[in-house]
Every structure is written in C-alpha cells, then in structure tokens.
Scaffold this active site. Structure first.
Site, PDB file in Angstrom:
ATOM      1  CB  SER A 124      -0.846  -0.026   1.275  1.00 18.33           C
ATOM      2  OG  SER A 124      -1.417   1.229   1.529  1.00 18.33           O
ATOM      3  CE1 TYR A 148      -3.940  -2.510   5.896  1.00 10.86           C
ATOM      4  CE2 TYR A 148      -3.350  -0.230   5.408  1.00 10.86           C
ATOM      5  CZ  TYR A 148      -3.699  -1.505   4.979  1.00 10.86           C
ATOM      6  OH  TYR A 148      -3.800  -1.763   3.627  1.00 10.86           O
ATOM      7  CE  LYS A 152      -1.542  -4.332   3.667  1.00  8.14           C
ATOM      8  NZ  LYS A 152      -1.854  -5.615   3.035  1.00  8.14           N
TER       9      LYS A 152
HETATM   10  P1  NAD Z   1     -11.199  -6.643   1.489  1.00 13.47           P
HETATM   11  O1  NAD Z   1     -11.422  -6.602   2.950  1.00 13.47           O
HETATM   12  O2  NAD Z   1     -12.346  -6.368   0.583  1.00 13.47           O
HETATM   13  O3  NAD Z   1     -10.563  -8.056   1.070  1.00 13.47           O
HETATM   14  C1  NAD Z   1      -9.736  -8.793   1.938  1.00 13.47           C
HETATM   15  C2  NAD Z   1     -10.288 -10.218   1.989  1.00 13.47           C
HETATM   16  O4  NAD Z   1      -9.441 -10.995   2.834  1.00 13.47           O
HETATM   17  C3  NAD Z   1     -11.691 -10.301   2.571  1.00 13.47           C
HETATM   18  O5  NAD Z   1     -12.517 -11.047   1.689  1.00 13.47           O
HETATM   19  C4  NAD Z   1     -11.509 -11.022   3.912  1.00 13.47           C
HETATM   20  O6  NAD Z   1     -12.627 -11.836   4.205  1.00 13.47           O
HETATM   21  C5  NAD Z   1     -10.248 -11.820   3.644  1.00 13.47           C
HETATM   22  N1  NAD Z   1      -9.447 -12.135   4.840  1.00 13.47           N
HETATM   23  C6  NAD Z   1      -9.011 -11.287   5.810  1.00 13.47           C
HETATM   24  N2  NAD Z   1      -8.285 -11.948   6.719  1.00 13.47           N
HETATM   25  C7  NAD Z   1      -8.233 -13.248   6.311  1.00 13.47           C
HETATM   26  C8  NAD Z   1      -7.627 -14.421   6.828  1.00 13.47           C
HETATM   27  N3  NAD Z   1      -6.947 -14.398   7.977  1.00 13.47           N
HETATM   28  N4  NAD Z   1      -7.759 -15.578   6.142  1.00 13.47           N
HETATM   29  C9  NAD Z   1      -8.483 -15.619   4.992  1.00 13.47           C
HETATM   30  N5  NAD Z   1      -9.091 -14.547   4.468  1.00 13.47           N
HETATM   31  C10 NAD Z   1      -8.967 -13.370   5.124  1.00 13.47           C
HETATM   32  O7  NAD Z   1      -9.973  -5.638   1.168  1.00 13.47           O
HETATM   33  P2  NAD Z   1      -9.458  -5.085  -0.226  1.00 13.47           P
HETATM   34  O8  NAD Z   1      -9.786  -3.643  -0.310  1.00 13.47           O
HETATM   35  O9  NAD Z   1      -9.838  -5.987  -1.317  1.00 13.47           O
HETATM   36  O10 NAD Z   1      -7.882  -5.177   0.043  1.00 13.47           O
HETATM   37  C11 NAD Z   1      -7.122  -6.292  -0.397  1.00 13.47           C
HETATM   38  C12 NAD Z   1      -5.668  -6.092   0.009  1.00 13.47           C
HETATM   39  O11 NAD Z   1      -5.179  -4.861  -0.541  1.00 13.47           O
HETATM   40  C13 NAD Z   1      -5.443  -5.992   1.512  1.00 13.47           C
HETATM   41  O12 NAD Z   1      -4.224  -6.640   1.815  1.00 13.47           O
HETATM   42  C14 NAD Z   1      -5.314  -4.501   1.745  1.00 13.47           C
HETATM   43  O13 NAD Z   1      -4.540  -4.219   2.887  1.00 13.47           O
HETATM   44  C15 NAD Z   1      -4.615  -4.056   0.478  1.00 13.47           C
HETATM   45  N6  NAD Z   1      -4.825  -2.635   0.140  1.00 13.47           N
HETATM   46  C16 NAD Z   1      -6.105  -2.165   0.026  1.00 13.47           C
HETATM   47  C17 NAD Z   1      -6.296  -0.806  -0.280  1.00 13.47           C
HETATM   48  C18 NAD Z   1      -7.690  -0.250  -0.398  1.00 13.47           C
HETATM   49  O14 NAD Z   1      -7.833   0.975  -0.350  1.00 13.47           O
HETATM   50  N7  NAD Z   1      -8.730  -1.060  -0.569  1.00 13.47           N
HETATM   51  C19 NAD Z   1      -5.197   0.043  -0.468  1.00 13.47           C
HETATM   52  C20 NAD Z   1      -3.913  -0.491  -0.357  1.00 13.47           C
HETATM   53  C21 NAD Z   1      -3.736  -1.844  -0.053  1.00 13.47           C
HETATM   54  N1  UFG Z   2     -12.505  11.338   3.421  1.00 11.35           N
HETATM   55  C1  UFG Z   2     -13.474  12.224   3.786  1.00 11.35           C
HETATM   56  N2  UFG Z   2     -14.651  11.732   4.265  1.00 11.35           N
HETATM   57  C2  UFG Z   2     -14.893  10.402   4.368  1.00 11.35           C
HETATM   58  C3  UFG Z   2     -13.886   9.494   3.982  1.00 11.35           C
HETATM   59  C4  UFG Z   2     -12.692  10.002   3.525  1.00 11.35           C
HETATM   60  O1  UFG Z   2     -13.290  13.445   3.713  1.00 11.35           O
HETATM   61  O2  UFG Z   2     -15.991  10.009   4.828  1.00 11.35           O
HETATM   62  C5  UFG Z   2     -11.222  11.864   2.897  1.00 11.35           C
HETATM   63  C6  UFG Z   2     -10.044  11.486   3.761  1.00 11.35           C
HETATM   64  O3  UFG Z   2      -9.870  12.412   4.786  1.00 11.35           O
HETATM   65  C7  UFG Z   2      -8.924  11.471   2.737  1.00 11.35           C
HETATM   66  C8  UFG Z   2      -9.610  11.067   1.425  1.00 11.35           C
HETATM   67  O4  UFG Z   2     -10.999  11.295   1.632  1.00 11.35           O
HETATM   68  O5  UFG Z   2      -8.452  12.765   2.601  1.00 11.35           O
HETATM   69  C9  UFG Z   2      -9.380   9.621   1.068  1.00 11.35           C
HETATM   70  O6  UFG Z   2      -9.713   8.833   2.208  1.00 11.35           O
HETATM   71  P1  UFG Z   2      -9.846   7.253   2.142  1.00 11.35           P
HETATM   72  O7  UFG Z   2     -10.190   6.807   3.518  1.00 11.35           O
HETATM   73  O8  UFG Z   2     -10.758   6.866   1.035  1.00 11.35           O
HETATM   74  O9  UFG Z   2      -8.395   6.782   1.717  1.00 11.35           O
HETATM   75  P2  UFG Z   2      -6.991   6.987   2.462  1.00 11.35           P
HETATM   76  O10 UFG Z   2      -6.095   7.685   1.497  1.00 11.35           O
HETATM   77  O11 UFG Z   2      -7.127   7.578   3.791  1.00 11.35           O
HETATM   78  O12 UFG Z   2      -6.572   5.473   2.709  1.00 11.35           O
HETATM   79  C10 UFG Z   2      -6.412   4.536   1.654  1.00 11.35           C
HETATM   80  C11 UFG Z   2      -6.666   3.125   2.169  1.00 11.35           C
HETATM   81  C12 UFG Z   2      -5.634   2.746   3.194  1.00 11.35           C
HETATM   82  C13 UFG Z   2      -4.262   2.964   2.667  1.00 11.35           C
HETATM   83  C14 UFG Z   2      -4.108   4.377   2.145  1.00 11.35           C
HETATM   84  C15 UFG Z   2      -2.776   4.590   1.498  1.00 11.35           C
HETATM   85  O13 UFG Z   2      -7.941   3.041   2.760  1.00 11.35           O
HETATM   86  O14 UFG Z   2      -5.762   1.363   3.452  1.00 11.35           O
HETATM   87  O15 UFG Z   2      -5.116   4.634   1.162  1.00 11.35           O
HETATM   88  O16 UFG Z   2      -2.639   3.655   0.493  1.00 11.35           O
HETATM   89  F1  UFG Z   2      -3.374   2.784   3.680  1.00 11.35           F
END
Ligand code: NAD
Ligand code: UFG
Length: 341
Positions: A124, A148, A152
């Site tokens: 991330s 968190y 990572k």
């Molecule tokens: P998500 O929660 O939709 O998907 C994660 C999945 O993993 C879920 O289906 C959950 O049930 C499963 N899971 C969690 N713990 C588990 C375990 N111990 N064993 C088996 N399954 C398990 O999240 P996502 O948004 O699809 O994110 C996927 C990956 O990408 C994560 O590693 C997250 O940290 C990373 N990531 C997400 C974002 C974002 O903004 N969505 C940004 C950067 C990185």
């Molecule tokens: N925001 C609002 N109102 C809301 C939600 C978000 O104003 O209800 C703003 C936040 O303050 C931020 C922007 O929208 O400025 C984006 O926020 P998100 O929560 O959508 O995303 P972040 O950048 O905070 O976080 C995301 C992922 C994290 C990851 C991070 C960096 O959720 O897992 O990007 O990769 F760590």
C-alpha cells in the site's frame, strides 16, 4: 495454470480474479469471509463464465494450506487477505499483527513446504508514511503511521530479507494507491460492512440515500483547494496490473517493487464534483475536523510499472465515478446473500 488468491472474495481480489480468468489463468480462492460474502462467487461466474474453486478458511490455518497445495497444482500466490481499516488498527493492534503478519508467515511457510516460490503481495502507499515530496517513487523513504501501516511495512521487510537469502523466491510488492470503481457490468464492486471508512463508498451511500451527508475531513490542508489529495485508481486497472506483474515477474526470481497508481492527484472536493457529474446528483456534504493520521497529499510516480511491466492505468476519473455509481444503484445494499448456484 492455477494461482492461489488469498482474500479472493474481497474487493480487489474478486476483480483480480476476473482479470486472471480473462488472461487464461485459473484462480483458486482462499478466504475466511470475515469481510466478504459467498455471493461474490456467483457474480464472478456471471461476469466471467467461470466459477473459481473456493476454499473457505483462514491463512493462519497451516494444515488447510498444506491440503490446498497438495490438492491443487498452484504455480504461485497473490496475497490479498488482510485486515485493512487504519482507524480500527489503532484500537486492535494485536488483531492486525496476528492476522496480517502471523497469517502471512503461515502462508509463506506452507509455500516453502510445497516448493512454491512465486509471491505477489498487496502492499500500500501507506508504506510511504507522510511523504516529504510527491510524486512517490518506489525508492522514496518508507515510514508507518498506524499499526495497519506497520503490518504492510514489516511484511515488505520480511519478504526482502527472505528473498535475499533464498534466491528461489520471486517476490513482487505492489503498492496500491486509492482503488475505487467497480466492474463496468455493475455486478461487482466494493461492499464495505457498516459505516464506510473510505471516501468513494461513503459518497455512493449518500447518493443512494443510505447516509445523509458526507463529512469532509478538513479543508485547511496546504493543497489546491484545502482538502486532501489522493491518487485514485480504477479497481480494474489495478486488477490488470496484477496479471501483468504475474506475467512479467512470476518467471524472474528476485525482488520486484511497483507503485500501482495513475500519477494524478485528485482532491476530496474534486472527487465530490466528479461524482456529481457522473450521477447527475448533488452530494450533500459538510466540512468537519481533520481525521487523525491523514496525510495532505499522496500520489504515485507510476512510470516504473509502465516501463518494466508495460502496464498503465487507462480508465479515467469519470469511468471510476460512473462505475462506482452503476454498482451502487444496481446493488443498493451491496452483495446480499444469494443462493449458491
Ligand atoms: P477486502 O477486505 O475487501 O478483502 C480482503 C479479503 O481478505 C476479505 O474477503 C476477507 O474476508 C479476507 N481475509 C481477511 N483476513 C483473512 C484471513 N486471515 N484468512 C483468509 N481470508 C482473510 O480488502 P481489499 O480492499 O480488497 O484489500 C485487499 C488487500 O489490498 C489488503 O491486503 C489490503 O490491505 C490491500 N490494500 C487495500 C487498499 C484499499 O484501499 N482497498 C489500499 C492499499 C492496499
Ligand atoms: N474522506 C473524507 N470523508 C470520508 C472518507 C474520507 O473526507 O468520509 C477523505 C479522507 O480524509 C482522505 C480522502 O478522503 O483525505 C481519502 O480517504 P480514504 O479513507 O478513502 O483513503 P486513504 O487515502 O485515507 O486510505 C487509503 C486506504 C488505506 C491505505 C491508504 C494509502 O484506505 O488502506 O489509502 O494507500 F493505507
């Protein structure tokens, strides 16, 4: 060719399964359904014509992992499974370290026992902490701002150390920026449980009438309009980035690190306006206090992925907002439990 996709019924994992199937690669999903629903499998089948093999279980279950590697000819692993809520991680650090770090170690142990050494990790942009300069390059300094984020960063470091002493490993770290959007069919998308933490699902839930008003966390940041700036990337572009990474890096032992972003910074207010354009709806919002831990600006330099993987995000901000809205309209309550077909 089969790839084990942990967390494959989650948001990014499920879209990546579509991209893998489109590329002729068979995903085998392992998910404990802690943050996703079984109905996702029906949707993957409806969109792609193929139902992935599914194991319901946990990445911390070593015996189950050994069984999967015995039963399936797994060529490599794409590891999405994790807990991912930054705020929750500050309240439950043990659960985050246990699930994400111990879980990843258990998975890597099973891979070693099975002689499987190709690994793609969902990292991330959070590993860049509070950036001193943008755009972020893969060699920008790393830091962590939350438990968190530390999971990572520590997993990246663990993987680097392991790869250094055992050159059989092909390790790819993909650092995602802000994934939003949904499959263009409207059948698959992001389905957060409870109150959304992230901006786009919050906006779409206001638009569909599930929530009254978007809280914008601060308009006094040193940015173009005072609200925070992020690099939003369409989830299907991100999904396709995994396929490219698998195709290019999977065969090459070594450590490969890529930013997956668009390189464009978009402010919260710009996103609200883009969504209004896509949906024809005004989003009710108010400015509230800053959210602790938010950084002012964060966007990628994605040129390394373009140069080395031949991958570039192609979908626009309008595509992202349109597809998010289309998904939300077709599924106002997200994935509902469906009969298993
Ligand atoms: P998500 O929660 O939709 O998907 C994660 C999945 O993993 C879920 O289906 C959950 O049930 C499963 N899971 C969690 N713990 C588990 C375990 N111990 N064993 C088996 N399954 C398990 O999240 P996502 O948004 O699809 O994110 C996927 C990956 O990408 C994560 O590693 C997250 O940290 C990373 N990531 C997400 C974002 C974002 O903004 N969505 C940004 C950067 C990185
Ligand atoms: N925001 C609002 N109102 C809301 C939600 C978000 O104003 O209800 C703003 C936040 O303050 C931020 C922007 O929208 O400025 C984006 O926020 P998100 O929560 O959508 O995303 P972040 O950048 O905070 O976080 C995301 C992922 C994290 C990851 C991070 C960096 O959720 O897992 O990007 O990769 F760590």
């Amino acid at each position: 060719m089969k790839i084990l996709v942990t967390g494959g019924t989650g948001y990014i994992g499920s879209h990546t399964c579509l991209a893998l199937i489109a590329a002729g690669i068979e995903p085998v999903i392992l998910d404990n359904l802690s943050n996703s629903k079984l109905a996702v499998l029906n949707r993957i089948e409806a969109v792609s014509g193929q139902r992935p093999l599914f194991y319901q279980g946990d990445i911390r279950d070593a015996a189950l992992l050994d069984r999967i590697f015995q039963e399936q000819p797994i060529a490599g692993v794409i590891h999405f499974a994790a807990l991912k809520a930054v705020g929750e991680s500050t309240q439950k650090p043990f659960e985050y370290f246990e699930n994400n770090i111990a879980g990843t170690l258990t998975l890597l142990g099973a891979m070693r026992r099975a002689g499987c050494f190709r690994f793609i990790f969902s990292s991330s942009a959070t590993v860049y902490g509070d950036p001193k300069t943008v755009p972020l390059r893969e060699d920008s300094p790393r830091a962590s701002l939350s438990p968190y984020g530390r999971t990572k960063l520590m997993i990246e470091q663990m993987l680097e150390d392991m790869q250094q002493v055992d050159p059989r490993w092909s390790i790819t770290l993909l650092r995602y920026f802000n994934p939003i959007g949904a499959h263009a069919s409207g059948q698959m998308g992001e389905d957060p449980q409870g109150i959304p933490n992230n901006l786009m699902p919050y906006i779409t839930q206001v638009a569909i009438g599930r929530r009254d008003c978007l809280n914008i966390f601060g308009n006094d940041y040193p940015t173009k309009d005072g609200t925070c700036v992020r690099d939003y990337i369409h989830v299907m572009d991100l999904a396709e980035g995994h396929v490219k990474a698998w195709q290019v890096c999977g065969e090459q032992a070594g450590l490969h690190i890529y930013n997956l972003g668009t390189g464009q910074g978009v402010s919260v207010l710009e996103m609200v306006h883009a969504f209004a354009r896509a949906s024809g709806l005004e989003i009710n919002y108010k400015i509230v206090a800053r959210r602790p831990g938010d950084v002012a600006e964060c966007w990628a330099d994605p040129s390394k992925a373009q140069r080395e993987l031949g991958w570039k995000a192609t979908r626009t901000l309008d595509d992202m907002t349109r597809d998010s809205w289309c998904w939300q309209q077709a599924n106002p309550n997200g994935y509902e439990e469906e009969a298993h077909v």
